[in-house]
Write a protein that holds these residues in place. Structure first.
Motif, mmCIF file in Angstrom:
data_model
loop_
_atom_site.group_PDB
_atom_site.id
_atom_site.type_symbol
_atom_site.label_atom_id
_atom_site.label_comp_id
_atom_site.label_asym_id
_atom_site.label_seq_id
_atom_site.Cartn_x
_atom_site.Cartn_y
_atom_site.Cartn_z
ATOM 1 N N HIS A 1 -5.948 0.489 -3.796
ATOM 2 C CA HIS A 1 -5.598 1.473 -2.904
ATOM 3 C C HIS A 1 -6.493 1.303 -1.549
ATOM 4 O O HIS A 1 -5.851 2.054 -0.575
ATOM 5 N N ARG B 1 -19.514 9.256 0.328
ATOM 6 C CA ARG B 1 -17.988 9.341 0.452
ATOM 7 C C ARG B 1 -17.369 10.581 0.145
ATOM 8 O O ARG B 1 -16.560 10.994 0.876
ATOM 9 N N ILE C 1 -6.556 -0.769 0.291
ATOM 10 C CA ILE C 1 -5.879 -1.748 1.445
ATOM 11 C C ILE C 1 -5.487 -0.756 2.577
ATOM 12 O O ILE C 1 -5.511 -1.004 3.707
ATOM 13 N N LYS C 2 -4.766 0.063 2.228
ATOM 14 C CA LYS C 2 -4.130 1.013 3.232
ATOM 15 C C LYS C 2 -4.979 1.786 4.047
ATOM 16 O O LYS C 2 -4.687 2.170 5.287
ATOM 17 N N PHE C 3 -6.197 1.886 3.651
ATOM 18 C CA PHE C 3 -7.093 2.362 4.524
ATOM 19 C C PHE C 3 -7.822 1.543 5.406
ATOM 20 O O PHE C 3 -8.680 1.845 6.496
ATOM 21 N N THR D 1 -0.305 4.844 8.681
ATOM 22 C CA THR D 1 -1.582 4.693 7.737
ATOM 23 C C THR D 1 -2.460 6.045 8.012
ATOM 24 O O THR D 1 -2.305 6.844 8.806
ATOM 25 N N PRO D 2 -3.225 6.053 6.845
ATOM 26 C CA PRO D 2 -4.093 7.201 6.960
ATOM 27 C C PRO D 2 -5.235 7.106 8.027
ATOM 28 O O PRO D 2 -5.553 5.878 8.455
ATOM 29 N N LEU E 1 3.316 7.411 3.908
ATOM 30 C CA LEU E 1 2.509 6.119 4.080
ATOM 31 C C LEU E 1 0.964 6.359 4.455
ATOM 32 O O LEU E 1 0.169 5.746 4.139
ATOM 33 N N ASN E 2 0.938 7.541 5.124
ATOM 34 C CA ASN E 2 -0.375 7.803 5.880
ATOM 35 C C ASN E 2 -1.168 9.158 4.777
ATOM 36 O O ASN E 2 -2.383 9.452 5.039
ATOM 37 N N ALA F 1 0.794 -1.419 0.093
ATOM 38 C CA ALA F 1 0.039 0.111 0.007
ATOM 39 C C ALA F 1 0.926 1.366 0.127
ATOM 40 O O ALA F 1 0.512 2.233 -0.443
ATOM 41 N N PRO G 1 -5.006 8.760 -3.027
ATOM 42 C CA PRO G 1 -4.384 7.703 -4.010
ATOM 43 C C PRO G 1 -3.982 8.338 -5.209
ATOM 44 O O PRO G 1 -2.942 8.204 -5.790
ATOM 45 N N PHE H 1 -11.456 6.183 2.767
ATOM 46 C CA PHE H 1 -11.688 4.989 1.880
ATOM 47 C C PHE H 1 -11.376 5.047 0.476
ATOM 48 O O PHE H 1 -11.688 6.227 -0.184
ATOM 49 N N ILE I 1 -6.280 -1.234 6.802
ATOM 50 C CA ILE I 1 -5.399 -1.783 7.683
ATOM 51 C C ILE I 1 -5.569 -1.241 9.398
ATOM 52 O O ILE I 1 -5.778 -2.071 10.014
#
Lengths: 721, 325
Positions: B187, A299, B189-191, B177-178, A24-25, A17, A29, B182, B193
């Protein structure tokens, strides 16, 4: 064994990711460096973006950038100044007598039977691209004859291959005014506007009947006319009002009076469209600087530059101090500046605040939880940023909202209501005892200013300092405005016949009832306790009747309340929009109006009628002052506060001027992308040490476990059981 | 088995009618159709005429359960309860009071809910079972006592604390992580974790204690002693024989919630900005959108019943002695 895999998979996912050069945070994207994007949030799903139905500030954030009414407010000038938006010039207002003959501008109000507003539009304004406008080679509308099956395959507007546009005309504005009366539209302002626009009530009855008989999927409003609106030519239309209603000009700066093209209405009316939420509620179409390119109210909502926008320039002048505040640095710049506004749904305050501090939101409000982290109050009571926030070069902007909150007395109530001297003095005693300075400090973190009347700062008619002071509650001593003493309040109470708060009828403490909303939250219970304490200072016992919002509104509507807390947020910056809250013919119980205290004072009403038709002159100010004095003396309301908004924005955002009235301000915003990127990188360097520390603890725990396991498997005799 | 399933489906009908009836009674005991209209039309300038129009447009102008003015079956069918309920049995949820198509929204929002709930369930199950077996393995030792104390501590902490602390520690301090958000595809996935890790950790205390109880019941049975006597290692006995025999109660707890995974988590979705059905329901309650509330309650009941039927079916796979008739 499996546990090992689980850890490995998790690590792999984290690495996968994070496989780009972003932190990373990083929560966006698809962000790229070429597009100028402003990131913000919204806290709740908008109900509708239909300009005839939408009536909330949250929705205006979107509708304000897409729809263009004929007028707008000047971005920088205060007091608020109306300027043309799509109109070529300011509307020409003509007063007419009962025969329809024009009257001079200064004609007596009794002679004016009608007002005619003539609005001329700028030619050449184009709508945003939309499939509803698309035509085929024969000139027929490409998507106006969709079969149910075809419509069912189109999930969103982007699924339609072809789009087109057309020029804005006067017909579109008239079409929208007709929509306000359409029974299926259910516009919240129809009930108000039918009192003003000629023939509007009858027009709705006509439409209702025709709509019920209509068998076609499209109900064509163009076939039905009424005397309240008239198209003069391609770019000019007229609106006819009953009598004189000068505040109508402010409505012409609201999205209710924005244009709607019939072609798009037709397009949305087709069978199958509703199934996928394709309609004005969710897919607005306008001529404004932005269009809604992504509409996922669950969203994310994205506003993107409208490629057909005609262009507008950042204002060259503003208030005196605007230049020093950097508000004129963009003067003359072609608008809009930012390419895209991305709004992410973020319900909770904590993640919202943390993401702002990480630089992932460009702008933020301050929730109560984060207030102490962000703001400190200096010795003079002025809010300033804490050192940790100031280090990030964040800017704080405060602005007083065009709103007023008050404690209301039901004037129909036999104890606190009525015009008797007893009741008046009781109300005044309560007004003195209620320490709203303390309330603001405890419950609002100082984010409000005490109100002395209905009209808030920034609106014509407001008086600051000694001139605006409520002399019944405050006194001017040693060059300072001070709340009158509790002893004074008790004296008033004594004069009212309630010595030390004792009701002479029962010889027990006077019992009053306070209707309130909620009560489940700790903060609400604290507010109720505070309120009880204020009344207890006078020896009065306050019963708090907490209920849910619907029941509360019902009590107010039917006059079954005694004391309550309520507020009002302005539709437009005119004192009429505040003072009408106490105008007798607006009484809630008798007329269903917005006068929730059911106050009636003949002198006040007569002054109101005179004031509402006047320009902002010194004469009008004198009348407003007199009206304020009357209500301060009668005290049907205890004026509590005008809320103050605190907004923070990052160093890479251009200086902004905030206002609770101006809804189309996003076109004036600029951002420095490079600065944002470098700051984000600096602020978001991942810190692996706590993770390694936790891993160390895990290994330390694991060693005796593995050892015990090994012992148990190889030396089973050691078993305890 | 088919007969059994059909019978269970028929039994489900009165349950669903009952659920619907209770939802109606509860909702309309605190909200009248007038309140709903006022809530949708806004706080300003709302006239009684506008309220009547709104009710007529949205079908709330009928009596709740019994229409005295109608004749024949109309007394029942021309009521709010009947008109709003019948279409739901065909899964036609209609439009929300705000105007959106509920079916469309449910289909869109169930996947983000599943994306969060499924990994939490699977990873949580895996973690809890492994750790429960390890604790059973060390039964009677200080490792068991320590593990159980830790479980009780984990159980005692509010789930909200896990979320806020997780967002602060992993999202803000460690910046791994963020904090929320969402995204679709990889992409996303990182949201997920952070909420998944928090969801798993938040359930560990209860999970381990529950599975430990199940395994302890099995551990003293004859077949375990026999297996040990035949020379199998303790770990093999626990992970192969005991786990297999403890599957029925595990399945009871797990299979029944599988269909409900689509419904999402109310708090997690709200805090992590996940556009699932949990936050959809919360929003509907906040905005008094009865059409959505009753649809979600109905859907929840349907999925729960489906879960119970699936559980019964799953018994036949893990225990050959079970026959559904």
């Amino acid at each position: 064994m499996l546990g090992k895999w689980y850890g490995f998979i998790l690590l792999l996912l984290i690495l996968l990711a994070g496989c780009d050069d972003k932190p990373l945070n990083h929560p966006y994207p698809s962000e790229n460096d070429e597009t100028r994007v402003f990131y913000s949030h919204f806290t709740g799903r908008p109900k509708t973006l239909d300009p005839a139905r939408s009536y909330s500030v949250d929705e205006a954030l979107f509708t304000g950038q897409i729809y263009e009414p004929p007028l707008q407010y000047h971005y920088l000038k205060r007091p608020y100044l109306l300027t043309p938006l799509t109109a070529a010039r300011m509307p020409v207002i003509t007063y007419l007598n009962a025969k329809g003959d024009p009257l001079p501008k200064d004609a007596d109000e009794t002679q004016i039977a009608y007002s005619m507003y003539e609005i001329t539009l700028q030619p050449g304004i184009q709508y945003q691209p939309h499939p509803g406008f698309a035509k085929d080679h024969q000139g027929q509308y490409r998507y106006h004859t969709l079969s149910k099956k075809e419509a069912a395959t189109q999930q969103a507007l982007v699924d339609f291959d072809e789009t087109d546009s057309r020029e804005l005309t006067a017909d579109d504005y008239v079409y929208q005014i007709k929509r306000l009366a359409h029974p299926a539209t259910q516009s919240p302002i129809f009930g108000f506007m039918e009192n003003h626009i000629i023939g509007f009530t009858e027009y709705q009855q006509l439409l209702q009947q025709a709509y019920e008989e209509n068998t076609n999927h499209f109900f064509d409003l163009r076939k039905y006319d009424f005397p309240g609106v008239e198209v003069v030519d391609r770019y000019t239309y007229r609106i006819y009002l009953k009598g004189k209603y000068p505040q109508f000009i402010y409505w012409l700066a609201m999205h209710f009076f924005a244009p709607i093209p019939w072609e798009v209405d037709y397009f949305y009316s087709q069978s199958g469209m509703e199934q996928h939420n394709l309609g004005f509620d969710w897919y607005p179409v306008g001529t404004g600087p932005y269009l809604l390119s992504e509409n996922n109210p669950n969203r994310r909502m994205t506003l993107q530059k409208n490629p057909n926008f005609r262009g507008e320039y950042y204002p060259q002048e503003g208030e005196l101090e605007d230049e020093s505040k950097g508000l004129l640095t963009l003067s003359g710049t072609l608008l809009p500046i930012v390419d895209k506004f991305v709004f992410t749904l973020e319900r909770e305050a904590i993640p919202r605040w943390n993401k702002f501090l990480q630089g992932y939101y460009d702008q933020s409000g301050i929730a109560t939880d984060s207030f102490d982290e962000a703001i400190q109050i200096d010795a003079l009571g002025k809010p300033e940023l804490t050192s940790s926030i100031a280090e990030k070069s964040i800017t704080l902007k405060t602005s007083i909202d065009p709103s007023v909150y008050y404690l209301g007395f039901n004037m129909l109530d036999p104890v606190v209501g009525g015009a008797s001297e007893r009741a008046r003095k009781l109300r005044l005693a309560i007004a003195v005892a209620l320490d709203f300075e303390e309330y603001i400090s405890i419950f609002l973190n100082g984010r409000a200013v005490v109100a002395n009347g209905l009209v808030p700062p920034g609106v014509f008619g407001y008086r600051s300092g000694k001139g605006g002071m409520n002399q019944k509650i405050y006194e001017f001593k040693n060059n300072k405005i001070k709340r009158r003493s509790l002893a004074y309040a008790k004296r008033l109470l004594l004069e009212a016949g309630y010595a030390n708060g004792i009701d002479p009828k029962t010889q027990q403490p006077l019992i009053l009832n306070y209707d309130a909303i909620g009560g489940a939250q700790a903060n609400e219970r604290a507010q109720f306790n505070w309120m009880r304490k204020q009344f207890a200072k006078l020896g009065i016992e306050l019963y708090v009747k907490s209920t849910h919002y619907n029941r509360f509104r019902e009590k107010i509507r039917t006059g079954n309340s005694q004391i309550y807390m309520w507020g009002w947020s302005a539709d437009y910056p005119d004192p009429e929009n505040f003072l009408f809250l106490l105008y007798g013919p607006n009484g809630k119980v008798s007329h269903g109006g917005e006068n929730t205290s059911n106050y009636h004072n003949a002198e006040f009403d007569s002054l109101f009628k005179k004031m509402k038709g006047m320009d902002n002159t010194s004469e009008r100010q004198v009348i407003i002052d007199k009206m304020r004095e009357i209500i301060q003396g009668d005290s049907p309301l205890v004026f509590a506060y005008h809320p103050k908004s605190f907004t923070l924005y990052h160093q890479w955002v251009s200086p902004r001027k905030f206002s609770g009235i101006i809804n189309n301000g996003l076109k004036y915003v600029d951002i420095d992308m490079e600065k944002r990127q470098s700051q984000r990188k600096q602020w978001n360097q991942s810190n692996f040490w706590p993770l390694l520390f936790l891993l160390g603890i895990f290994v330390a725990v694991l060693i005796p476990v593995v050892y015990r396991f090994w012992r148990k498997e190889h030396f089973p005799m050691d078993r305890i059981d | 088995m088919l007969g059994y399933i059909l019978r269970r489906l028929l039994y489900a009908m009165p349950v669903l009618i009952g659920v619907n009836l209770i939802t109606f009674l509860l909702f309309f005991s605190v909200n009248t159709p007038d309140d709903m209209a006022r809530s949708q039309l806004g706080a300003k300038y709302v006239t009684q005429n506008a309220i009547e129009h709104w009710k007529q447009q949205h079908g709330y102008d009928k009596p709740l359960f019994f229409n005295q003015e109608s004749v024949g079956t109309g007394k029942i069918t021309e009521t709010l309860f009947y008109t709003k309920s019948v279409s739901m049995f065909a899964f036609h949820f209609g439009r929300s009071d705000g105007g959106r198509n509920i079916g469309h929204d449910i289909v869109q929002r169930m996947w983000p809910s599943l994306a969060l709930a499924a990994p939490v369930l699977l990873l949580g199950l895996l973690t809890n079972i492994i750790l429960a077996i390890v604790i059973v393995f060390f039964r009677g030792s200080y490792l068991e006592t320590g593990g159980l104390i830790l479980c009780i501590i984990l159980m005692s902490i509010s789930s909200l604390f896990y979320i806020i602390f997780g967002q602060y520690f992993i999202g803000r301090v460690m910046q791994l992580t963020p904090i929320s958000g969402f995204s679709g595809g990889w992409h996303g996935i990182k949201f997920l974790i952070l909420p998944v890790v928090i969801g798993v950790i938040g359930g560990i205390g209860t999970g381990i204690r529950w599975y430990r109880t199940l395994f302890l019941e099995e551990i003293n049975k004859d077949y375990v002693r026999t297996a040990r006597a035949k020379g199998l290692s303790q770990m093999r006995v626990l992970f192969v024989h005991v786990l297999k025999n403890a599957m029925i109660p595990i399945l009871t707890g797990v299979v029944v919630i599988i269909p409900s995974l689509f419904l999402g988590s109310l708090i997690m979705e709200s805090f992590f900005g996940i556009p699932g059905l949990g936050s959809y329901t919360i929003d509907a309650i906040r905005t008094q959108d009865f059409a959505i509330v009753r649809s979600m309650v109905f859907l929840g009941a349907v999925l729960y019943i489906a879960g119970l039927i699936l559980t019964d079916i799953s018994y036949t796979f893990v225990d050959p002695r079970v026959r559904l008739k």
